[in-house]
Structure formats: C-alpha cells, structure tokens
Write an enzyme that holds these catalytic residues in place. Structure first.
Site, PDB file in Angstrom:
ATOM      1  N   GLU A  44      13.021 -14.303  -0.144  1.00  0.00           N
ATOM      2  CA  GLU A  44      12.446 -14.527  -1.468  1.00  0.00           C
ATOM      3  C   GLU A  44      13.547 -14.672  -2.519  1.00  0.00           C
ATOM      4  O   GLU A  44      14.512 -13.911  -2.533  1.00  0.00           O
ATOM      5  CB  GLU A  44      11.521 -13.358  -1.817  1.00  0.00           C
ATOM      6  CG  GLU A  44      10.725 -13.546  -3.084  1.00  0.00           C
ATOM      7  CD  GLU A  44       9.751 -12.398  -3.333  1.00  0.00           C
ATOM      8  OE1 GLU A  44       8.792 -12.590  -4.097  1.00  0.00           O
ATOM      9  OE2 GLU A  44       9.955 -11.298  -2.765  1.00  0.00           O
ATOM     10  N   LYS A 118       3.739 -18.688  -5.111  1.00  0.00           N
ATOM     11  CA  LYS A 118       3.166 -17.382  -4.778  1.00  0.00           C
ATOM     12  C   LYS A 118       1.909 -17.111  -5.607  1.00  0.00           C
ATOM     13  O   LYS A 118       1.918 -17.207  -6.831  1.00  0.00           O
ATOM     14  CB  LYS A 118       4.226 -16.305  -5.040  1.00  0.00           C
ATOM     15  CG  LYS A 118       3.852 -14.887  -4.674  1.00  0.00           C
ATOM     16  CD  LYS A 118       5.071 -13.998  -4.900  1.00  0.00           C
ATOM     17  CE  LYS A 118       4.825 -12.551  -4.513  1.00  0.00           C
ATOM     18  NZ  LYS A 118       6.071 -11.754  -4.655  1.00  0.00           N
ATOM     19  N   CYS A 155       5.946 -12.787   0.228  1.00  0.00           N
ATOM     20  CA  CYS A 155       6.040 -11.344  -0.006  1.00  0.00           C
ATOM     21  C   CYS A 155       4.676 -10.684  -0.215  1.00  0.00           C
ATOM     22  O   CYS A 155       3.908 -10.535   0.719  1.00  0.00           O
ATOM     23  CB  CYS A 155       6.993 -11.062  -1.162  1.00  0.00           C
ATOM     24  SG  CYS A 155       7.544  -9.331  -1.243  1.00  0.00           S
TER      25      CYS A 155
END
Length: 280
Positions: A44, A118, A155
């Site tokens: 990330e 994300k 994540c």
C-alpha cells in the site's frame, strides 16, 4: 499443460525518501523477472511512508496523478523492461481536494490498464485515512492482463466480503491485496481473512503487508506476506515478520476451475435473496 503463472510480491521497509524507495522496488522487480515472474505487486502506497499514522497537511505532498504522475510513468517503463504485469499502489490526486488510495495496473508491455480506488476508509488510531482519502468510486474492476484476470483490493477493504465477491463475479483469477497493518492489531485476522476470501470466491490472493517501524508513528508492520490458493492453502512459505522480502511463487490457475467444479459456490449463490444486504 498446466496453466501456471509465476507471480511475485514485495514487502519492504521504508527507506526515508521516494526516490530510493522506488529504486529499491525496481531492483526487486528486476530480480523477480530474473526468477521468471510474470506479475508483481507492491505494498500500500509503496513509494511513501505510511503517513496515515498522523493527520498533518504536509503529507498531501506524497500524492500524484494516476496514470500521468512520475511513479506510474516510471513503473510503465519498468513493465516494458521486465515484461511483467505490475500492480502499483500510490496516493492519487485527481484534482484539488480529490485524493484517493489507489492502485494502478500496468500490463507487461507497459500499457496502463486502469486503476482501483480503495472503497473502505478507516479512521482509527494509527490509521487516520479519512483525513486524506475519499472513498473509491470506480467499482471493482478486473483487468485483462498478459497473465490473466487480475483484481485489486486494498488493506482495510479485506474486512468486507462484498468486494471480494464482486471481484470474483467480475472474473478475477488473482487478487492483489496491498496493505499496511501493524503487530497486535490484526495478526490473527491476517492469516484468516484472505485465505477465507480465496476459498469463498475461488481465486488466488496475494496478501502484501509492510514491514518494520516507520518515522511517523509506532505502528510495527509485521510483514508475513503470502500467496494463497483457492483451497485456502498457502503457496510456499509465508514471508518474514521482521525483514524485507521478495516472494516468487508458481500459481496453477487450473486449480481455479477444479475448485469451482468441486465446490460450486457460484452455482449455488442466491442473489435473488440478498436484497437486504444493500439496504443502508
């Protein structure tokens, strides 16, 4: 003949500046290519520290456009050089005030295929991401690459099963999950959630975590990156929990079809009964 894809991932320690961090990942990618890898993914916001441990406006400096920013352009050159597909997670600025936690996907010939943003943005101690990022708005794209159909989930997304499923419905064979998670917070879940997602959705998952302690907080990122197959089994050993590491593993994509015929989860789905799942 088996449909085997040699895949790689990198878990890395922060070097202190973007130039050396990107250069280090370039060398890892070249080594992966020397080992025969055809696809690689990074952690990330790979070219920056995990600055979300604090809430300070100075950290907007890490943001750049996608695909026209310097890091993605450099990774396109790297893809052409190595002949690998590359998953490139960065801090994206779309326009003034519009920032996203993003991963660009680059094909083996250096062409830019698109990006994932994300969806699920945490805002808890040590992970103050809502200060920086808007929620993703591009859905769950799956990219038709030189190695097959590749998706991305980033994540905190991994705690939400809906996106994993949508990636499967969109045809993913391999999903990269670049992350930054620290010791004591999610170690138990780390070895549980991604294997469970691989089983439930019957594809391969590459789970990548940072490693080490960085300058903007006391989060101790514990590495232990891995590949997991559609049966929920680790492919080879899990990476170190303390040291930087490049993993290169052979993924037999024929297993996907075998498992889907054996367990038939997609056949037995009941989307007609799931209306309540999308009610606020």
């Amino acid at each position: 003949m088996a449909n085997v894809v040699r895949a790689a991932l990198v878990q890395a320690t922060w070097t202190g500046d973007t130039e050396s961090m990107v250069a280090k990942h370039e060398e890892h990618a070249r080594e992966a290519a020397r080992q025969g890898a055809k696809v690689i993914g990074f952690q990330e916001v790979f070219n920056a520290p995990y600055f979300c441990q604090v809430q300070e406006p100075e950290h907007y400096r890490w943001a750049e456009p996608v695909p026209d920013g310097p890091t993605v352009r450099r990774m396109r050159d790297l893809a052409r050089e190595t002949g690998m597909v590359i998953v490139v997670p960065v801090f994206e600025v779309e326009q003034s005030g519009f920032y996203y936690n993003t991963a660009a996907v680059i094909d083996a010939d250096g062409s830019y295929l698109g990006k994932y943003r994300k969806h699920h943005i945490p805002q808890v101690r040590g992970f103050w991401e809502k200060y920086y990022f808007k929620p993703g708005n591009l859905g769950w794209p799956v990219f038709d690459t030189a190695v097959g159909k590749v998706g991305v989930y980033i994540c905190y997304d991994r705690h939400f099963p809906e996106g994993w499923r949508q990636l499967g419905l969109n045809g993913a064979q391999l999903v990269y999950n670049p992350s930054a998670t620290h010791r004591g917070l999610s170690g138990y879940l780390w070895r549980l959630e991604q294997p469970a997602a691989a089983v439930a959705n019957e594809y391969f998952v590459a789970a990548i975590n940072r490693v080490g302690v960085e300058e903007y907080g006391d989060n101790d990122f514990y590495g232990t990156s891995y590949f997991v197959d559609p049966r929920g089994q680790f492919v080879g050993e899990v990476a170190s929990d303390k040291a930087e590491e490049l993993l290169v593993r052979d993924l037999d994509f024929d297993v996907i079809e075998e498992v889907r015929q054996q367990w038939a989860f997609y056949r037995d789905r009941r989307p007609d009964a799931y209306e309540g799942l999308v009610q606020p």
